[in-house]
Design an enzyme around this catalytic site. Structure first.
Site, mmCIF file in Angstrom:
data_model
loop_
_atom_site.group_PDB
_atom_site.id
_atom_site.type_symbol
_atom_site.label_atom_id
_atom_site.label_comp_id
_atom_site.label_asym_id
_atom_site.label_seq_id
_atom_site.Cartn_x
_atom_site.Cartn_y
_atom_site.Cartn_z
ATOM 1 N N ASN A 1 -24.091 3.524 -16.338
ATOM 2 C CA ASN A 1 -23.396 4.131 -15.406
ATOM 3 C C ASN A 1 -23.692 4.460 -14.023
ATOM 4 O OD1 ASN A 1 -21.468 4.509 -17.444
ATOM 5 N ND2 ASN A 1 -22.299 6.350 -18.049
ATOM 6 N N GLN B 1 -28.766 2.922 -20.232
ATOM 7 C CA GLN B 1 -28.941 3.412 -21.632
ATOM 8 C C GLN B 1 -28.718 2.510 -22.737
ATOM 9 O OE1 GLN B 1 -27.295 7.387 -22.434
ATOM 10 N NE2 GLN B 1 -26.219 7.245 -20.474
ATOM 11 N N HIS C 1 -31.179 8.264 -9.687
ATOM 12 C CA HIS C 1 -32.462 7.265 -10.123
ATOM 13 C C HIS C 1 -32.058 6.117 -11.001
ATOM 14 C CE1 HIS C 1 -36.822 7.288 -10.487
ATOM 15 N NE2 HIS C 1 -36.608 6.369 -11.361
ATOM 16 N N HIS D 1 -22.147 -11.897 -22.987
ATOM 17 C CA HIS D 1 -21.694 -11.387 -21.691
ATOM 18 C C HIS D 1 -21.914 -10.227 -21.114
ATOM 19 C CE1 HIS D 1 -18.462 -10.257 -24.808
ATOM 20 N NE2 HIS D 1 -17.759 -9.487 -23.725
ATOM 21 N N SER E 1 -25.066 11.739 -13.585
ATOM 22 C CA SER E 1 -25.658 12.754 -13.074
ATOM 23 C C SER E 1 -27.050 12.795 -12.477
ATOM 24 C CB SER E 1 -25.757 13.929 -14.117
ATOM 25 O OG SER E 1 -26.811 13.408 -14.996
ATOM 26 N N LYS F 1 0.837 -1.083 -0.007
ATOM 27 C CA LYS F 1 -0.022 0.290 0.145
ATOM 28 C C LYS F 1 0.961 1.192 0.027
ATOM 29 C CE LYS F 1 -4.463 -1.942 1.715
ATOM 30 N NZ LYS F 1 -5.115 -2.518 2.727
ATOM 31 N N HIS G 1 -36.897 6.370 -7.022
ATOM 32 C CA HIS G 1 -35.730 7.101 -6.915
ATOM 33 C C HIS G 1 -34.699 6.652 -6.303
ATOM 34 C CE1 HIS G 1 -33.825 10.923 -8.085
ATOM 35 N NE2 HIS G 1 -33.419 11.012 -6.775
ATOM 36 N N CYS H 1 -38.035 10.182 -12.510
ATOM 37 C CA CYS H 1 -39.144 9.942 -11.507
ATOM 38 C C CYS H 1 -40.604 9.903 -12.244
ATOM 39 C CB CYS H 1 -39.338 10.675 -10.428
ATOM 40 S SG CYS H 1 -38.127 10.032 -9.084
ATOM 41 N N HIS I 1 -31.013 3.835 -13.512
ATOM 42 C CA HIS I 1 -31.649 3.891 -15.005
ATOM 43 C C HIS I 1 -30.119 3.457 -15.870
ATOM 44 C CE1 HIS I 1 -29.429 7.812 -14.612
ATOM 45 N NE2 HIS I 1 -29.445 7.727 -15.989
ATOM 46 N N HIS J 1 -19.860 -6.976 -19.150
ATOM 47 C CA HIS J 1 -18.835 -6.516 -18.320
ATOM 48 C C HIS J 1 -19.268 -5.347 -16.968
ATOM 49 C CE1 HIS J 1 -15.822 -7.653 -20.979
ATOM 50 N NE2 HIS J 1 -16.661 -7.558 -22.323
ATOM 51 N N VAL K 1 -4.539 6.600 -15.675
ATOM 52 C CA VAL K 1 -3.863 7.948 -16.044
ATOM 53 C C VAL K 1 -2.232 7.647 -16.273
ATOM 54 C CG1 VAL K 1 -5.312 9.366 -14.911
ATOM 55 C CG2 VAL K 1 -3.426 8.611 -13.664
ATOM 56 N N ASN L 1 -33.288 9.587 -25.472
ATOM 57 C CA ASN L 1 -32.352 10.735 -24.855
ATOM 58 C C ASN L 1 -32.720 11.904 -25.525
ATOM 59 O OD1 ASN L 1 -30.296 11.939 -23.678
ATOM 60 N ND2 ASN L 1 -28.897 10.016 -23.249
ATOM 61 N N GLU M 1 -13.508 -7.369 -29.938
ATOM 62 C CA GLU M 1 -13.817 -8.705 -29.228
ATOM 63 C C GLU M 1 -14.280 -9.717 -30.369
ATOM 64 O OE1 GLU M 1 -15.361 -7.603 -24.667
ATOM 65 O OE2 GLU M 1 -16.966 -8.570 -26.302
ATOM 66 N N CYS N 1 -36.612 15.284 -10.033
ATOM 67 C CA CYS N 1 -35.684 14.352 -10.908
ATOM 68 C C CYS N 1 -36.632 14.028 -12.301
ATOM 69 C CB CYS N 1 -35.819 12.865 -10.340
ATOM 70 S SG CYS N 1 -35.136 11.406 -11.156
HETATM 71 ZN ZN LIG Z 1 -35.972 9.914 -9.684
#
Ligand SMILES: [Zn+2]
Ligand SMILES: [Zn+2]
Lengths: 368, 368
Positions: A168, A183, A179, A313, A176, A31, A128, A56, A181, A315, A331, A78, A197, A53
């Site tokens: 994400n 994509q 809630h 599969h 951001s 460490k 939410h 919601c 969700h 990830h 980085v 979107n 792949e 939100c």
């Molecule tokens: Zn929400």
């Protein structure tokens, strides 16, 4: 009298046969002192409904559209899509293919072409304040059902060649809105990562007449389970031998199927089960919400046959390293040279094996 | 009647001929609402000397060694090196090459081999509170002189095949100490990123009998300078056509040279000059310290000839997007699919062109 390579103590490189790339492993590193940035811990007490939100139920989104009072999942386009459908497909088709910045130059140094696509947002739950780790298997199953419905719908669009489903989770991953969700980006090209792949899996099959991920899964299941995190009848979740992120995992279907649309009812339930298991284990690692980017790789829908160069599969790429506020940074050497890790995949798998499949928030109310 | 590709408004992909990969560009995206994480702004008022800093002159490091009272640069071995020199080279050599996790299995799915190396830290200046952007050209020149000396020294180690010089600046880039410093990792393998560049440049030369980066630089200089940020007699700094990071730049030598050790005295000064220019422009973008990972790509030192598959260049990868606290995240689609950007490279170049070459902190005291 050669000195054997000891993966638990010698600096070494491991090969990722899926993407044809290398990762540098430094298991000897102890460490290091840390004077750097501390991430703010995620807010814990969110309301079940947030009037501000845009995800919601019943709320109004940026462009003025109102969300329905949805009960399970909800999908919408979107409002700030990275790719979009051209209104004039005919002209799009004519302009397709390679185009140069300036026609009189060598083509390969200023190569660009148009991309068409659709970006969808999928709300996982009306609540939410829940994450996948806190959803029931039944609720996760309805996410899977929605993914399949959206895949079938996107497949019917003639210009769509690939359907990238991803999520994400957590502000550390740039998300951001807490809630729950994910994509779905459908594009007129096969993106870089799945393309790599597909290429690797095709070369493996050309050489061995076997599916790379079927073989890999079979070998891992025979290896005293040192990298297996959890499994059920249809899926295995493991830390890949070539993982880059500290607690990176892959969910791989045991049967050779290439797409979500090939799942039978039993497998859909098994997939919901194993997604629940790994996300609860993740939250239990530091007893806090575990951020990640998650994504599904499946066969392209470009009209070509993809029986042997793809294998369904998922990830999971989580950034956390030592505690809920210290993340791994990709980085420096990792951007300029190649990815590097200290904690070995086997150590990560061992830690995840030891984490309960019951969510830590449920511990006090559960007998498990 | 084809519709031409408009790089300023149509979603498109650009090809990176250096790494043989693609980036998705979405110039039509307007600013999206942001509810996410705000990064803490870097501390502004640091002392010139910090008694707790392990890089300041005269201080003691983790392993008990004391830094000299250095006046320009100072190099020492990283106490927590990712790679290290094996004490028993003979046995290392015997164990080298491909090694399998278990010998009885297909080699390609569990491939690993040992890596040997040296990790050095280079302090850029005795002053704790300065960054490269605030150093004089003379001080930057002494960093370059040190890089060259370390390159020559590493070249003499028989096992070293590549010398990766890089710097992480700012806590946003995981840098744990604000004292100006960089790193030099010398490895017994050519890492992934330079290996990809070498491969692409070799293929380009095989095909066209020209150096890819000489050609690219020549073409960019002929193009109304739309992606050129600044230049001098020996170097050009530009936003590459295929940039991933919002304000990513490359410094490329105008003369075809493959390594820092090939620089003549005039070129060393010119390199110091252009590094100063771009880092001051970076700080001026948001009038705050601009984080980045920076790294030098040059010819390997593996005993092979690299006259035409390498060309000295420096990459800057800065994460900032809209202001000093909002960074770009490479997550979700970018991890699972491919890198994506909204701001076009041309817009970024235009912004950087407009930034002064005089550091904003010097404005009040300068007549420029
Ligand atoms: Zn929400
Ligand atoms: Zn210091």
């Amino acid at each position: 009298m050669s000195l054997p390579l000891d993966l638990t103590s010698h600096p070494h490189r491991r090969f990722n046969p899926l993407t044809n790339s290398w990762v540098l492993c430094s298991p000897h590193r102890t460490k290091r002192p840390w004077q750097g940035q501390l991430e703010v811990s995620p807010t814990i007490n969110l309301p079940e409904y947030d009037p501000k939100c845009y995800l919601c139920p019943g709320n109004t989104r940026a462009q003025g559209e109102k969300n329905p009072m949805y009960k399970e999942t909800f999908v919408f386009g979107n409002d700030f899509a990275a790719v979009k459908v051209e209104t004039d497909i005919g002209r799009m088709n004519e302009a397709e293919g390679e185009a140069n910045d300036e026609a009189d130059e060598a083509p390969s140094l200023f190569l660009a072409h148009r991309v068409q696509g659709v970006c969808q947002v999928i709300c996982y739950s009306p609540s939410h304040n829940l994450t996948v780790a806190e959803l029931s298997t039944t609720s996760i199953l309805s996410i899977i059902t929605t993914w399949i419905a959206e895949t079938l719908s996107a497949q019917s669009l003639p210009f769509v060649k690939y359907i990238q489903i991803f999520e994400n989770k957590g502000s550390m991953m740039g998300c951001s809105n807490p809630h729950p969700h994910g994509q779905i980006w459908c594009t007129s090209v096969i993106p870089e990562e799945p393309a790599k792949e597909l290429d690797s899996m095709k070369r493996y099959h050309d050489k061995c007449n076997k599916c790379l991920l079927c073989e890999y899964t079979r070998m891992e299941l025979g290896k005293k389970l040192e990298r297996i995190v959890c499994e059920n009848a249809s899926f295995v979740c493991l830390v890949p031998f070539w993982a880059i992120w500290p607690y990176e995992t892959m969910i791989i279907s045991k049967r050779h199927i290439t797409s979500l649309v090939d799942l039978n009812q039993e497998e859909k339930i098994a997939l919901a089960d194993i997604i629940g298991k790994i996300t609860r284990k993740y939250d239990n690692v530091f007893e806090s919400s575990f951020p990640y980017s998650m994504g599904i790789h499946q066969a392209p829908v470009d009209g070509e046959e993809h029986v042997w160069d793809s294998h369904l599969h998922i990830h999971f790429y989580p950034p956390l390293l030592r505690n809920p506020t210290v993340k791994k940074f990709l980085v420096g050497f990792e951007m300029l040279g190649e990815p590097q890790r200290d904690l070995t995949p086997e150590q990560a798998a061992s830690r995840l094996q030891q984490c309960s499949e019951t969510h830590y928030k449920m511990k006090s109310t559960s007998s498990q």
